[in-house]
Scaffold this motif. Structure first.
Motif, PDB file in Angstrom:
ATOM      1  N   PRO A 157       0.655  -1.195  -0.074  1.00 54.88           N
ATOM      2  CA  PRO A 157       0.096  -0.078   0.164  1.00 54.88           C
ATOM      3  C   PRO A 157       0.754   1.117   0.075  1.00 54.88           C
ATOM      4  CG  PRO A 157      -0.005  -1.169   2.183  1.00 54.88           C
ATOM      5  CD  PRO A 157       0.768  -1.856   1.338  1.00 54.88           C
ATOM      6  N   PHE A 158       0.242   2.263  -0.780  1.00 50.93           N
ATOM      7  CA  PHE A 158       1.027   3.431  -0.687  1.00 50.93           C
ATOM      8  C   PHE A 158       0.420   4.249   0.660  1.00 50.93           C
ATOM      9  CE2 PHE A 158       2.278   7.814  -2.205  1.00 50.93           C
ATOM     10  CZ  PHE A 158       3.451   7.507  -2.587  1.00 50.93           C
ATOM     11  N   TRP A 197      16.901  28.235  -1.417  1.00 51.11           N
ATOM     12  CA  TRP A 197      16.552  26.798  -1.431  1.00 51.11           C
ATOM     13  C   TRP A 197      15.188  26.502  -1.391  1.00 51.11           C
ATOM     14  CZ3 TRP A 197      20.363  23.336  -2.396  1.00 51.11           C
ATOM     15  CH2 TRP A 197      21.623  23.752  -1.943  1.00 51.11           C
ATOM     16  N   ALA A 198      14.668  25.642  -2.043  1.00 50.29           N
ATOM     17  CA  ALA A 198      13.172  25.257  -2.221  1.00 50.29           C
ATOM     18  C   ALA A 198      13.067  23.583  -1.717  1.00 50.29           C
ATOM     19  CB  ALA A 198      12.749  25.402  -3.580  1.00 50.29           C
ATOM     20  N   ASP A 199      12.188  23.290  -0.944  1.00 49.27           N
ATOM     21  CA  ASP A 199      11.767  21.969  -0.925  1.00 49.27           C
ATOM     22  C   ASP A 199      10.598  21.658  -1.524  1.00 49.27           C
ATOM     23  OD1 ASP A 199      13.477  21.987   1.586  1.00 49.27           O
ATOM     24  OD2 ASP A 199      12.229  22.999   2.934  1.00 49.27           O
ATOM     25  N   LEU A 200      10.694  20.369  -1.997  1.00 53.91           N
ATOM     26  CA  LEU A 200       9.749  19.644  -2.879  1.00 53.91           C
ATOM     27  C   LEU A 200       9.374  18.380  -2.499  1.00 53.91           C
ATOM     28  CD1 LEU A 200       8.599  20.017  -5.931  1.00 53.91           C
ATOM     29  CD2 LEU A 200      10.656  18.302  -6.617  1.00 53.91           C
ATOM     30  N   THR A 201       7.967  18.309  -2.306  1.00 57.70           N
ATOM     31  CA  THR A 201       7.429  17.008  -2.222  1.00 57.70           C
ATOM     32  C   THR A 201       7.287  15.990  -3.267  1.00 57.70           C
ATOM     33  OG1 THR A 201       6.725  17.809   0.019  1.00 57.70           O
ATOM     34  CG2 THR A 201       5.830  15.744  -0.440  1.00 57.70           C
ATOM     35  N   VAL A 202       7.540  14.926  -3.437  1.00 57.50           N
ATOM     36  CA  VAL A 202       7.300  14.111  -4.565  1.00 57.50           C
ATOM     37  C   VAL A 202       6.686  12.757  -4.023  1.00 57.50           C
ATOM     38  CG1 VAL A 202       8.314  12.919  -6.623  1.00 57.50           C
ATOM     39  CG2 VAL A 202       9.515  15.043  -5.378  1.00 57.50           C
ATOM     40  N   SER A 203       5.835  12.447  -4.883  1.00 55.07           N
ATOM     41  CA  SER A 203       4.975  11.116  -4.559  1.00 55.07           C
ATOM     42  C   SER A 203       5.306  10.317  -5.980  1.00 55.07           C
ATOM     43  CB  SER A 203       3.438  11.054  -4.167  1.00 55.07           C
ATOM     44  OG  SER A 203       3.412  11.942  -3.040  1.00 55.07           O
ATOM     45  N   SER A 204       5.570   9.209  -5.961  1.00 50.77           N
ATOM     46  CA  SER A 204       5.864   8.139  -7.041  1.00 50.77           C
ATOM     47  C   SER A 204       6.441   7.140  -6.708  1.00 50.77           C
ATOM     48  CB  SER A 204       6.915   8.975  -8.212  1.00 50.77           C
ATOM     49  OG  SER A 204       6.888   8.183  -9.344  1.00 50.77           O
ATOM     50  N   ASP A 205       6.027   5.968  -7.351  1.00 50.78           N
ATOM     51  CA  ASP A 205       6.763   4.588  -7.177  1.00 50.78           C
ATOM     52  C   ASP A 205       7.613   4.288  -8.228  1.00 50.78           C
ATOM     53  OD1 ASP A 205       5.159   3.953  -9.030  1.00 50.78           O
ATOM     54  OD2 ASP A 205       3.919   2.510  -8.054  1.00 50.78           O
ATOM     55  N   TRP A 216      11.783   5.551  -1.793  1.00 49.19           N
ATOM     56  CA  TRP A 216      10.506   6.143  -1.246  1.00 49.19           C
ATOM     57  C   TRP A 216       9.281   5.581  -2.422  1.00 49.19           C
ATOM     58  CZ3 TRP A 216      15.100   8.991  -2.510  1.00 49.19           C
ATOM     59  CH2 TRP A 216      15.864   9.509  -1.137  1.00 49.19           C
ATOM     60  N   ARG A 217       9.134   4.325  -2.821  1.00 46.77           N
ATOM     61  CA  ARG A 217       8.180   4.033  -3.681  1.00 46.77           C
ATOM     62  C   ARG A 217       6.967   3.931  -2.974  1.00 46.77           C
ATOM     63  NH1 ARG A 217       9.770  -0.941  -7.553  1.00 46.77           N
ATOM     64  NH2 ARG A 217       8.313   0.222  -8.735  1.00 46.77           N
ATOM     65  N   ASN A 218       6.804   4.011  -1.973  1.00 46.37           N
ATOM     66  CA  ASN A 218       5.470   3.733  -0.928  1.00 46.37           C
ATOM     67  C   ASN A 218       5.138   4.874  -0.072  1.00 46.37           C
ATOM     68  OD1 ASN A 218       5.576   0.928  -1.867  1.00 46.37           O
ATOM     69  ND2 ASN A 218       6.994   0.213  -0.359  1.00 46.37           N
ATOM     70  N   LYS A 219       5.892   5.893  -0.357  1.00 48.21           N
ATOM     71  CA  LYS A 219       5.251   7.148   0.624  1.00 48.21           C
ATOM     72  C   LYS A 219       6.160   8.426  -0.186  1.00 48.21           C
ATOM     73  CE  LYS A 219       9.392   6.686   3.621  1.00 48.21           C
ATOM     74  NZ  LYS A 219       9.816   6.538   5.121  1.00 48.21           N
ATOM     75  N   PRO A 220       5.447   9.559   0.207  1.00 46.58           N
ATOM     76  CA  PRO A 220       6.060  10.636  -0.305  1.00 46.58           C
ATOM     77  C   PRO A 220       7.408  11.118   0.252  1.00 46.58           C
ATOM     78  CG  PRO A 220       3.469  10.901   0.534  1.00 46.58           C
ATOM     79  CD  PRO A 220       4.042   9.778   1.015  1.00 46.58           C
ATOM     80  N   HIS A 221       8.044  11.839  -0.527  1.00 43.51           N
ATOM     81  CA  HIS A 221       9.532  12.189   0.144  1.00 43.51           C
ATOM     82  C   HIS A 221       9.860  13.657  -0.235  1.00 43.51           C
ATOM     83  CE1 HIS A 221      13.464  11.745   1.734  1.00 43.51           C
ATOM     84  NE2 HIS A 221      14.069  11.979   0.492  1.00 43.51           N
TER      85      HIS A 221
END
Length: 362
Positions: free
Chosen positions: A126-127, A252-260, A300-305
């Motif tokens: 599960p994600f 500096w910029a913070d980026l949140t990524v969701s992907s598997d 980080w295939r199962n959660k945002p990072h």
């Protein structure tokens, strides 16, 4: 000459009231779905009534009180004297001279079929955020999260219609499946192809019993609250968003990524100076800034990072980061580079819908 007795004469000249069969349809009657049709034809007019009786023969009430008729054509809504008749087994009886017992069975069913223990689950792990009525899949053919399984228990035999729909003002189906199932536990599977774009899809399940009672699980429009009765599927692409709307040069910029994906290539672009048209609302075009950077993503295939990237010494304007997965999926994260000193270079402020663009594409 031979003389007939009075009894024989009475039988010979008694009016033959019934000349055809009593027809009642449907035999499994759902008042919420359609009215009950009752019909009969008689050879001669007679004083005929239509009565509802229990299976044991006890009168319940009149659908049509006795009157002189040559035919019966009526449609009944399941009510007597304005009150609904309870579910159960009954008979429709024609009451008339010498034919009191002519009747046909009917079952009144007011209860719509139900699904119990309704859940959805994606293949693979599960994600983050997945739960009983939400599953994440990524149908890219790698066998990791390629399908979603809907599980439920049927209380009675019923026909189940599965719809997978896009979530606009009203659901627009992109996949449909209809099957008739007995009571018990069942599974239905949705395994879309890679052409199905990343977004959230609504799962609608319509259950119909033999009497045509129906119940639908899943939102009928966009006004449903935060606790819908039906499942949802998130097709995961490369979802990314910056923590701020705008940045100053060199910040500096913070980026949140969701992907598997297993790896991501990231590259900055400036939007506006490009010479190619943009013909889709989920695509951004621009002029590349610097070289692409490859980031391993297996962990980080199962959660945002969240990752941190540096903004270059760029002039004010609209920019975006393009993220390309190793399987070809693409995501965009727009942001604004604001001037070092507001109003120094121009007195015109341009408002750009960076977060709105993201909201419509998640």
């Amino acid at each position: 000459m031979r003389r007939l007795s009075p009894i024989v004469l009475a039988l010979a000249f008694a009016p033959a009231a019934y000349g055809g069969d009593l027809t009642v349809a449907p035999r499994d009657f759902a008042p919420a779905a359609r009215p009950l049709a009752v019909s009969a034809d008689f050879v001669r007019p007679g004083k005929i009534g239509v009565q509802l009786i229990t299976a044991s023969g006890r009168p319940v009430g009149w659908l049509a009180r006795p009157a002189v008729r040559r035919a019966i054509r009526l449609r009944w809504n399941g009510r007597l004297d304005g009150a609904p008749v309870a579910s159960g087994r009954y008979r429709i009886r024609l009451v008339g001279p010498g034919h009191r017992r002519a009747s046909a069975p009917v079952t009144i069913d007011r209860k719509a079929p139900a699904l119990a223990d309704l859940t959805i689950e994606g293949t693979g792990a599960p994600f983050a955020g997945d739960r009983g009525l939400l599953a994440t899949i990524s149908p890219n053919g790698d066998g990791y999260r390629d399908a979603a399984t809907i599980r439920f228990r049927l209380v009675e035999r019923a026909t189940v219609r599965l719809e997978v729909a896009t979530t606009v003002s009203e659901p627009v189906p992109i996949y449909e499946l209809t099957t008739t199932l007995p009571s018990g536990r069942h599974e239905l599977r949705w395994a879309p192809g890679a052409e199905v774009g990343p977004r959230t899809y609504l799962i609608r399940l319509t259950v119909r019993d033999v009497a045509d009672n129906r119940r639908t699980y899943g939102a009928g429009d966009a006004k449903t609250g935060r606790n819908p009765s039906g499942p949802g599927v998130r097709v995961l692409g490369v979802d990314a968003g910056f923590s701020r709307d705008s940045y100053a040069p060199g910040q500096w910029a913070d980026l949140t990524v969701s992907s598997d994906a297993r790896a991501l290539d990231v590259q900055f672009f400036r939007a506006g100076p490009e010479k190619v048209p943009t013909s889709a609302d989920n695509v951004m075009n621009g002029v590349p800034l610097g070289e692409a950077l490859t980031i391993p993503w297996d962990t980080w295939r199962n959660k945002p990072h969240r990752i941190r990237l540096g903004i270059g010494p760029w002039e004010s304007g609209l920019y975006f980061l393009r993220l390309t997965a190793d399987d070809g999926r693409v995501g965009y994260a727009p942001f604004v580079v604001r001037p070092s000193l507001l109003g120094h270079a121009s007195r015109i402020a341009v408002v750009l819908p960076t977060n709105t663009w993201q909201a419509y594409n998640f």
